[in-house]
Design an enzyme around this catalytic site. Structure first.
Site: not given
Ligand code: NAP
Length: 526
Positions: A183, A244, A264, A301
């Protein structure tokens, strides 16, 4: 190579019919043409059906062919050339050198997994020969690990190459013999298409069964959820937010057949500055810390978001040196508008928290999704009473916790949530204290490191990039390094199976020349 906005479903390029999404430039806040067609339910169905059909033929291929496929993916990624780096730069705001390094890491990761596949030790071949004279008689028992089945991989925003379409989760799934459906992350759609096509070309070149790899564009909450709910899918790899990751864990657990989600998620990676180390190296430590904090605009991360130290003149000197170092750091562009907004609300929340003081800031140029680095401090009593201060702020922000004593610092270490890493800075006279801290940190983190900084995760055999919740969904695993393959394997025991029907790894003549455990002893093939 022309970007068309098409998905990859097996050997086809498919234009998604459920709307269109444009790729986005976080530096200019502009959009790119063409748009990316979004998957329909029928596209998900087709990708899952092909992946299910590909599973048995793919996992039955000789290990050499599987390894060669991984190497061909690496070659095809390199063959894309500079256009890949240029597009990734436009979509992520990350600098060229960082992306070139990440491309090499991606390629080397694929090559490492090819080596692991050829070596065959991951199969864990184990034979207990029959003991017919024993009472009761022991049957012939032979164990080998096989792939779980098709895996859905959610590309990560913060590693558009190394943890996205052909990144660690994909490489380890394919190495385990599992077809993959990616995805794609909306933060780098064009980059995803380029890499997805490279994987598709490698699959065709190497004669892989159709369906060994597909890549879908679509919204996580609809298409991502549909993928994870599909009965053909047997495991999930994810890197992203805690929200997520936990949503996917719930979906996977509620299926008629629950499946593992290797997510993760969030980690603040505490750094302990023990008293003698702080006394001896305050300003050097401060510079190293600020470099690590601001690397990649803090979008790692393993970003060090929490510093533990005992208050006093040495800590004051550290904070002063960190203030100077941080002021010299310009603002960097964050990966997406969403991540930028989340960062700004995170630091606003910190700033408004009772007892938390802003002590230093980086530069701010205000262009695009630029983030201003920030360093805060808090007294131990306020930190200990407020678990929310352990929540990840994704970006270049950190909190220094000022303890009254080393004993109080040890007690607070017990309150830490699960982490990917924990770092300890020591001088020789700190060793007695470090020896008391280490067992606590072993319980808290997947990697404990001394006299360094946590950013920079080596892709190797001994690496662990994992840790207790909320760092990951399963503390028994790692998402980086050769052991990442274990997540997508399960053991099968073959009892009294005729020699001709056994997998090659378990045959008496050991045609694969594997190291195997025979009646409890490790036997290395000559
Ligand atoms: P994200 O919002 O968790 O999204 C990651 C992936 O998961 C995207 O493809 C997203 O799709 C999908 N997703 C999100 N919520 C979902 C749900 N409820 N059901 C199914 N799929 C879902 O992460 P991000 O866009 O990369 O970044 C947002 C935040 O994530 C950051 O601000 C940070 O806090 C955190 N993050 C943490 C790390 C780490 O390694 N600790 C790394 C990256 C990000 P869509 O985009 O289509 O919603």
């Amino acid at each position: 190579m022309q970007i068309t906005g098409e998905m990859i479903i097996g050997s086809q390029l498919v234009r998604g019919s459920a709307g269109e999404v444009k790729a986005y430039n976080p530096s200019t806040r502009g959009e790119f043409e063409p748009g990316f067609g979004q998957a329909s339910g029928a596209d998900v169905e087709r990708a899952c059906e092909l992946a299910a059909q590909a599973f048995d033929p793919y996992r039955s291929l000789p290990l050499e062919q599987r390894a060669r496929f991984l190497e061909a993916v690496a070659e095809q990624i390199l063959a894309i050339g500079p256009v890949l780096i240029e597009r990734a730069q436009q979509e992520t705001g990350l600098p060229q050198a960082r992306l070139e390094g990440e491309r090499m890491r991606t390629v080397n990761q694929l090559r490492l997994f090819a080596k692991v596949v050829r070596d065959g030790r991951f199969i864990g071949a184990t034979i207990d020969t029959a003991l017919p004279e024993r009472t009761p008689p022991r049957p012939d028992l032979r164990l080998a690990r096989i792939g779980l089945g098709p895996v859905v991989v959610f590309g990560a925003s913060n590693f558009p190459l190394a943890f996205s379409v052909a990144g660690g989760d994909t490489a380890s799934s394919l190495a385990a013999g599992c077809p993959v459906i990616v995805k794609a992350h909306g933060a780098h759609l064009g980059t995803s298409e380029l890499v997805g096509r490279a994987v598709q070309r490698a699959a065709i070149e190497c004669g892989m069964p159709e369906g060994v790899f597909s890549m879908i564009f679509g919204d996580g909450r609809t298409i991502g959820q549909q993928l994870v709910s599909h009965p053909a899918i047997k495991a999930v790899g994810f890197t992203g937010s805690r929200g997520g990751g936990t949503a996917l864990m719930r979906t996977a657990a509620a299926r008629p057949e629950p499946i593992p989600v290797y997510a993760e998620m969030s980690s603040v990676n505490p750094v302990f500055l023990l008293p003698a180390a702080l006394e001896e190296g305050g300003s050097v430590l401060a510079n190293g810390f600020v470099d690590s904090l601001t690397l990649g605009v803090g979008q790692f991360c393993t970003n060090p978001g929490l510093v533990f130290a005992v208050k006093g003149a040495a800590l004051d000197a550290f904070t002063a040196a960190a203030t100077t170092a941080l002021a010299a750091k310009g603002a960097g562009t964050m990966l997406t508008a969403g991540i930028h907004d989340a960062y700004n609300s995170g630091i606003a929340r910190f700033g408004a928290t009772s007892g938390v003081r802003l002590v230093a800031q980086g530069g701010l140029d205000g262009i695009g999704c630029a983030a201003q680095a920030a360093l805060y401090e808090v007294d131990a009593a306020d930190f200990i009473g407020n678990p929310e201060l352990q929540d990840e702020i994704f970006g270049p922000a950190a909190l220094v916790v000022r303890f009254d004593s080393a004993e109080q610092m040890l007690q607070a270490a017990e309150q830490l949530h699960g982490q990917l890493t924990a770092t300890v800075h020591v001088a020789p006279s700190d060793h007695a204290l470090a020896a008391r801290l280490l067992p606590v940190l072993e319980r808290k983190a997947g990697r404990v490191l001394f006299n360094g900084f946590p950013t920079g995760v080596e892709v190797s055999h001994a690496m662990v990039h994992g840790g207790p919740f909320p760092a990951t969904s399963d503390s028994r695993t790692t998402s980086v390094g050769a052991s990442a393959i274990d997540r997508f394997l399960r053991p099968v025991c073959y009892q009294n199976v005729p020699e001709g029907l056994l997998p090659e790894a378990l045959r008496d003549d050991n045609p694969l020349r594997l190291a195997r455990v025979l009646d409890g002893d490790l036997k290395v093939a000559e």
